[in-house]
Motif scaffolding. Structure first.
Motif: not given
Length: 164
Positions: A41-61
């Motif tokens: 699960v950690f491997e999938r979590f890392i993969q998802a977190s890369r994109r989640v981190g990008d989204i939360t930094r880019e999305d003003s919401a």
């Protein structure tokens, strides 16, 4: 023409099956207490977190309503916090797509997030001597997991904006 009709039928059947699936029960305290961090699960979590981190930094919401807050991670009501996180992950198209691409559900991602942060904090307390031990069972296993993957855990937390 037959191909288009077959495709349309397949889409209608898929939508019907998805809509007919019963909703999952909210996460409860026992599910959280028994949750164990795993490498798979950690491997999938890392993969998802890369994109989640990008989204939360880019999305003003997320400027005024961050995905991960101290209230979510350290509140006295972890069950409410994790269920709120599941809802946010499900209801934001970009976050939902990021998780789907990494083949991890919002429920699994939220449980892993909260459990990893708590185990990371406990590991830090053990290293500093504030704690001498943690409760046996899932807590001990999760702290051992964080210790064994400390570099990757720290990097992933940093990616998500969760700082020590």
């Amino acid at each position: 023409m037959t191909f288009h009709v077959q495709s349309a039928i397949a889409i209608v059947l898929l939508v019907t099956i998805v809509e007919a699936a019963p909703p999952q029960a909210p996460i409860d305290v026992y599910e959280l207490a028994d949750y164990r961090l795993t490498t798979e699960v950690f491997e999938r979590f890392i993969q998802a977190s890369r994109r989640v981190g990008d989204i939360t930094r880019e999305d003003s919401a997320f400027t005024f309503a961050p995905l991960f807050t101290k209230d979510l991670l350290l509140s006295g009501d972890a069950v409410a916090g994790v269920n709120g996180l599941v809802a946010r992950l499900q209801n934001h198209a970009g976050l939902a797509a990021a998780l789907e691409a990494a083949k991890i559900t919002p429920r699994e991602y939220a449980k892993f997030s909260l459990t990893m942060v708590v185990a990371h904090l406990a590991h830090g307390f053990l290293k500093s001597g504030v704690l001498t031990q943690v409760a046996p069972g899932a807590a001990t296993a999760n702290v051992a997991f964080v210790k064994a993957h400390e570099t990757d855990v720290n990097a992933t937390l940093e990616q998500l904006g969760i700082h020590d």
